[in-house]
Design an enzyme around this catalytic site. Sequence first.
Site, mmCIF file in Angstrom:
data_model
loop_
_atom_site.group_PDB
_atom_site.id
_atom_site.type_symbol
_atom_site.label_atom_id
_atom_site.label_comp_id
_atom_site.label_asym_id
_atom_site.label_seq_id
_atom_site.Cartn_x
_atom_site.Cartn_y
_atom_site.Cartn_z
ATOM 1 N N GLY A 507 -98.346 -23.740 -15.204
ATOM 2 C CA GLY A 507 -99.088 -22.720 -14.963
ATOM 3 C C GLY A 507 -99.556 -22.295 -13.685
ATOM 4 O O GLY A 507 -99.769 -23.070 -12.796
ATOM 5 N N GLY A 508 -99.869 -21.020 -13.562
ATOM 6 C CA GLY A 508 -100.192 -20.887 -12.229
ATOM 7 C C GLY A 508 -101.075 -19.261 -12.303
ATOM 8 O O GLY A 508 -100.697 -18.671 -13.388
ATOM 9 N N GLY A 509 -101.143 -18.660 -11.182
ATOM 10 C CA GLY A 509 -101.609 -17.464 -11.208
ATOM 11 C C GLY A 509 -100.924 -16.381 -11.597
ATOM 12 O O GLY A 509 -101.156 -15.228 -12.088
ATOM 13 N N PHE A 510 -99.498 -16.577 -11.757
ATOM 14 C CA PHE A 510 -98.693 -15.414 -12.049
ATOM 15 C C PHE A 510 -98.092 -15.448 -13.448
ATOM 16 O O PHE A 510 -97.656 -14.621 -14.235
ATOM 17 C CB PHE A 510 -97.309 -15.517 -11.087
ATOM 18 C CG PHE A 510 -97.882 -15.304 -9.791
ATOM 19 C CD1 PHE A 510 -98.094 -14.170 -9.186
ATOM 20 C CD2 PHE A 510 -97.480 -16.467 -8.840
ATOM 21 C CE1 PHE A 510 -98.377 -14.058 -7.902
ATOM 22 C CE2 PHE A 510 -97.904 -16.332 -7.553
ATOM 23 C CZ PHE A 510 -98.362 -15.120 -7.121
ATOM 24 N N LYS A 527 -90.180 -18.454 -16.258
ATOM 25 C CA LYS A 527 -91.461 -17.967 -15.856
ATOM 26 C C LYS A 527 -91.953 -16.744 -16.510
ATOM 27 O O LYS A 527 -91.177 -15.821 -16.223
ATOM 28 C CB LYS A 527 -91.571 -17.803 -14.451
ATOM 29 C CG LYS A 527 -92.987 -17.716 -13.985
ATOM 30 C CD LYS A 527 -93.172 -17.977 -12.402
ATOM 31 C CE LYS A 527 -94.444 -18.265 -12.097
ATOM 32 N NZ LYS A 527 -94.821 -19.455 -11.399
ATOM 33 N N ASP A 623 -98.622 -18.736 -1.155
ATOM 34 C CA ASP A 623 -99.273 -19.544 -2.021
ATOM 35 C C ASP A 623 -98.663 -20.854 -1.908
ATOM 36 O O ASP A 623 -98.140 -21.415 -2.897
ATOM 37 C CB ASP A 623 -99.187 -18.899 -3.358
ATOM 38 C CG ASP A 623 -100.179 -19.771 -4.295
ATOM 39 O OD1 ASP A 623 -101.140 -20.406 -3.802
ATOM 40 O OD2 ASP A 623 -99.787 -19.572 -5.561
#
Length: 787
Positions: A507-510, A527, A623
Amino acid sequence: MLLVLIQCLILKNHLSIGADTISVNQSLSGDQTIVSAGREKFVLGFFTPANSSNYYLGMWYKEAKHTIVWVANREKPVTDRFSSELRISHGNLVLFNESKFPIWSTNVNSSTSSPSMVKAVLLDNGNLVLKDGSNLSKPSLWESFDHLTDTWLPGSKLGYNKKTKHKLIITSWKNSKDPSPGVFSLEPVPSDNSVVILWNKSSIRWSSGAWDESLGYFSLIPEMGRSTYLNFTFVSNDNEMYLTYFIIPVNQKNIYSLNDTANLLARFVMDISGQFKVLVLNPSTEWDTFWSQPREQCDVYAFCGAYGSCNEKSLPFCNCIRGFEPKSWRDWDLKDYSGGCIRKTKLQCGNIDRAHGERDKFVEIASMLLSDNNRSEQVANIAACESICYNNCSCYGYAFDNTRCSIWNEDLSDLQQLGASDERGRSLYIRLAASEVQSTKNRKGLTIGVGVGSAVGSIFLLVLILFLVLLRKRTVYTGKGLEGSLMAFGYVDLQNATKNFSEKLGGGGFGSVFKGMLSDSTMVAVKKLERVGQGEKQFRAEVSTIGTIQHVNLVQLRGFCSQGTQKLLVYDYMSNGSLASDLFDIGISNVLDWTTRYQIAIGTARGLVYLHMKCRDCIIHCDIKPENVLLDAKFCPKVADFGLAKLVGREYSRVLTTMRGTRGYLAPEWITGVAITSKADVYSYGMTLFELLSGRRNSEQTESNGKLKYFPSMTTSTVIEGGNLLSLLDDRLEGDEAHRPSMSEVVQMLEGITDVSLPPIPRCLRIFDDNEENVNFFGSNPQDNST
Ligand SMILES: *[C@@H]1O[C@H](CO)[C@@H](O)[C@H](O)[C@H]1NC(C)=O
Ligand SMILES: *[C@@H]1O[C@H](CO)[C@@H](O)[C@H](O)[C@H]1NC(C)=O
Ligand SMILES: *[C@@H]1O[C@H](CO)[C@@H](O)[C@H](O)[C@H]1NC(C)=O
Ligand SMILES: *[C@@H]1O[C@H](CO)[C@@H](O)[C@H](O)[C@H]1NC(C)=O
Ligand SMILES: *[C@@H]1O[C@H](CO)[C@@H](O)[C@H](O)[C@H]1NC(C)=O
Ligand SMILES: *[C@@H]1O[C@H](CO)[C@@H](O)[C@H](O)[C@H]1NC(C)=O
Ligand SMILES: *[C@@H]1O[C@H](CO)[C@@H](O)[C@H](O)[C@H]1NC(C)=O
Ligand SMILES: *[C@@H]1O[C@H](CO)[C@@H](O)[C@H](O)[C@H]1NC(C)=O
Ligand SMILES: *[C@@H]1O[C@H](CO)[C@@H](O)[C@H](O)[C@H]1NC(C)=O
Ligand SMILES: *[C@@H]1O[C@H](CO)[C@@H](O)[C@H](O)[C@H]1NC(C)=O
């Protein structure tokens, strides 16, 4: 009419607009405010927290209206700000509620001043002071800086007066709607020159470590020393101990621009998250978090309350463990998790569960980091441990480790869900009512029963479904042509491909990434985008741009899905995960060797070159970090997540700065507000290289001579002081044999087909390190270039 009347009453002793003072016979009410003189940084008046119907008297930044830095009546709100008023009364500043009852006061002894001359002044540093107007050189009677709420402003003190025993502390708000004191407070500890976070005013849950005069920061917060725009002063003498800080003034250093510091605002806050944070206002008037302590959300003690489990990799961080639900959904929604969770079904302990004829059961919850409020004893096996817990109705859970049986009698709190590969994880066996344990089993039985029962009558339905499936397949294929080489997927297709988004890869910021398999058996990574701030047309345009970018070191986009708010991207699946997991996961068996790391470094660089220079529009990745360098089956690196910055739009920098893990890779210009160029990626790439070499997170604390060090600065000083660079490399890759080439490589090197690169100094020869001849032997010899 009433309102007009009230307004007339107020006008009688109105405040002149822009005033910074409340004198005797003046009052502040309704929407009136006073503003500090000078740069006019602070405003005092009534405010209401978002979505609340309560009003408080507080102070905020003129420039950032919603950032409250001080509250007078934290625990006693008023509902009608027009009939409440703040005025000087008997030598004090007093807040009166709707029925003219004093609900807050500065509470100073009026006999020490001339009450008729007292006035309150809002200073430009955010300090509200009560002064005796008859003699202005007298010390102030009262200051808001001595009564901070959750914010520690530049120039104010955190500390302890050893004579009066008055503590200068900050305490978190209860939740985002309620400024009354929450469970976390930051307090000074004079005995060891440190500050600590106290939980519920009672137990110390984090400490800054002692102040180190030579370093100029607390020993466990090296971040403080790295601040080039804040200066800290720590004082400890017989009278007092305090810490204060200032923003380093204009022409010396300004993180935003070289000219204007009027806009530079910074503050420390004891956040409702239980973290002590330093925030700086960026030019788009959002607060960037520079650092926070504890660094990870789940390291905050009991953040998720009793029976809540904190997971660093999920959002929200808190979830109730199986069989439990939030005690107060309202608090939970306001991000106040401290109330924890309660049982869905009461325990039967002792009694027979009438509905099911069974007693309580234990269910396993794997990979938990458990709290230390347990009792433990030696037992032979896990069955004995279970039996101890089972036979005591006040035992709520147990864990078994080798021969040690730990049982919990109190409410289980401070639980943390770890990844499956984390060595610290233990299985927790939690006591639940039998019906709770069985409910899932029953439901399965029911589904099967219904399925069989209606099968005969449902041939018609089956045909219908088949038809719908075919129809959807067709829309999928028509989509394919529209978007160039990209596939347009339906949401349901991706739901099926990922087994309803069950296997999360990361998982990440998006958004989160899930593993999936398409109908033709190809593996994909799906995603699910979370904060897409764009319209349909722009989204498709942006996605098709990303789709046209093809390079061996960039992850290939295969397709996308855009149905209403659901926006998903489908990528090639990378079987070796991310560089981050290969470098940092504890207990991985195959540590990446130097050859592979070199390939990864060069491949990632090539991918970035392509993004920056070779494609039609220059793409700044924004990023770069080990999580975004993926490795295929042959460990060939592929840069992921490029182009997403544009998809997410303006919110982007906020997303980045609030994300854990990303902060350390962000170039300084992200927070200075200077335009971002491709050089930002170069910085992040450099930070990633450091980690590739050391095999550790840069931000991880590294012990060196008893001092905590930040890896990049440790490297810098080693290089400058001419120390042993090899000692900085990943120590999991010892063993000289691995560095030796094979004989066929030796032949190729001698034939000049393969270049010979500078090898590491073999361990057996390192003892000659300081012998110049040896250094020359391994390095280049300037007098003998031809050989
Ligand atoms: C405040 O009002 C009272 C009564 O109206 C008056 O006597 C007094 O002088 C006023 N004080 C100031 C400082 O204006
Ligand atoms: C306030 O309420 C609105 C609507 O109920 C909601 O959309 C918004 O997120 C809330 N704001 C905060 C800060 O809770
Ligand atoms: C004003 O405060 C007093 C004391 O707290 C309280 O009894 C009274 O109800 C309050 N008035 C209003 C209108 O809330
Ligand atoms: C206020 O101060 C005076 C003189 O300093 C003292 O006599 C009196 O007791 C104090 N009153 C209170 C309530 O502390
Ligand atoms: C004013 O206060 C200061 C400091 O307390 C004192 O030294 C001075 O004598 C006072 N002046 C008058 C006129 O009272
Ligand atoms: C905090 O401590 C008080 C007693 O000092 C106690 O009543 C309260 O329940 C505690 N709060 C929590 C969340 O445990
Ligand atoms: C820190 O900054 C303040 C305000 O600019 C200044 O007065 C002070 O001398 C500085 N202190 C140190 C230790 O540099
Ligand atoms: C700083 O700002 C002033 C006025 O805003 C301007 O005249 C001056 O040229 C600026 N100085 C620099 C170094 O940019
Ligand atoms: C039980 O508590 C002790 C400290 O009191 C702690 O060391 C131990 O790890 C805890 N047991 C488990 C299984 O976490
Ligand atoms: C159950 O555990 C509690 C708390 O440790 C203990 O006080 C009590 O004696 C135990 N009861 C039995 C029956 O062992």
